[in-house]
Enzyme design. Sequence first.
Site, PDB file in Angstrom:
ATOM      1  N   GLY A  98       0.813  -1.215   0.000  1.00 47.53           N
ATOM      2  CA  GLY A  98       0.000   0.000   0.000  1.00 47.53           C
ATOM      3  C   GLY A  98       0.841   1.257   0.000  1.00 47.53           C
ATOM      4  CB  ALA A  99       4.214   1.842  -1.296  1.00 43.79           C
ATOM      5  CB  THR A 100      -0.219   4.102  -4.167  1.00 45.01           C
ATOM      6  OG1 THR A 100      -1.328   3.639  -3.386  1.00 45.01           O
ATOM      7  CG2 THR A 100       0.284   2.967  -5.049  1.00 45.01           C
TER       8      THR A 100
ATOM      9  NE  ARG B 232      -6.121  -0.799  -3.938  1.00 45.77           N
ATOM     10  CZ  ARG B 232      -7.130   0.068  -3.898  1.00 45.77           C
ATOM     11  NH1 ARG B 232      -8.148  -0.042  -4.728  1.00 45.77           N
ATOM     12  NH2 ARG B 232      -7.101   1.075  -3.041  1.00 45.77           N
TER      13      ARG B 232
ATOM     14  CG  ASN C 165       0.546   1.238   4.769  1.00 49.41           C
ATOM     15  OD1 ASN C 165       0.159   1.942   5.698  1.00 49.41           O
ATOM     16  ND2 ASN C 165       0.276   1.528   3.497  1.00 49.41           N
TER      17      ASN C 165
ATOM     18  CE1 TYR D   7      -9.875   0.155   9.340  1.00 50.58           C
ATOM     19  CE2 TYR D   7     -10.394   1.433  11.300  1.00 50.58           C
ATOM     20  CZ  TYR D   7      -9.494   1.028  10.331  1.00 50.58           C
ATOM     21  OH  TYR D   7      -8.202   1.499  10.358  1.00 50.58           O
TER      22      TYR D   7
ATOM     23  CE  LYS E 217      -6.361  -1.475  10.136  1.00 46.71           C
ATOM     24  NZ  LYS E 217      -5.052  -1.752   9.516  1.00 46.71           N
TER      25      LYS E 217
ATOM     26  N   PRO F  82      -2.029   3.471  15.178  1.00 48.52           N
ATOM     27  CG  PRO F  82      -1.439   4.137  13.057  1.00 48.52           C
ATOM     28  CD  PRO F  82      -1.948   2.967  13.816  1.00 48.52           C
ATOM     29  N   GLY F  83      -3.794   6.494  16.133  1.00 49.64           N
ATOM     30  CA  GLY F  83      -5.099   7.112  16.286  1.00 49.64           C
ATOM     31  C   GLY F  83      -5.436   7.882  15.011  1.00 49.64           C
TER      32      GLY F  83
END
Length: 252
Positions: free
Chosen positions: A9-11, A34, A87, A153, A157, A183-184
């Site tokens: 998910g590096a985009t 993607r 990620n 969701y 997680k 993370p928040g």
Amino acid sequence: MAKIALITGATSGIGEACAHVFARERYDLILTGRRMDRLEELSAHLKEEYNVDATLLNFDVRDRDETVKNLESLPDEWKKVNVLVNNAGLSLGLEPFQQGSYDDWDTMIDTNIKGLLYVSKVVANWMIANKTGHIINLGSIAGKEVYPNGNVYCASKHAVDALNKGMRIDLLPHGIKVTAVHPGAVETEFSEVRFKGDKARAKKVYEGFEPLVAADVAETIWFAASRPAHVNINELTVMPTAQSGGANIFRK
């Protein structure tokens, strides 16, 4: 060859920020996502700014066959991954459970849980063969507590939180580190995706306080990755100063 970090998910967002941090620290990169145009743009920038090598893999982690095929297509020298940053993930919708969308549920579960599993299984076996490695899973405050309308969701997680613990137990005999970073509120494309392109609604999420930005989380991930060989950070929760819990934010 330099150390290698594989970032899914590096985009955009946290994944893109992680690519910059690991490139700054002289890691070569395997970047997945993607949107190939974004991967190519990011790769060119990283090569120019940090003089690192980057290999790009264009696939959706929800697709098991494509995920495995793309990863296994890498040359052997690129399979010596030192750090995997899981990620890739998303949230869709913010409705009461009984009003939820089946399609949204499937996308979240397939991306956040199954996609993480597909990537991790392949890379963990490389790490076992290489006798070294560190898997860093991007969780969320939603994986530590449940907030109103977060239902599926949050469940996805929570699964990441449990898998992080399970991976650590299973990979312990192989000396593989496993870490979760939770993370928040982080201002990225996250809320735009959750609200399906409604930028006005997404913007309201971050009104009245200073949220985290992607670089804050990327630096936290780097902190975990940069500890000495005998030190493993099991998990870290990082929040804006204005946030004390999943649904508790002080807005001015």
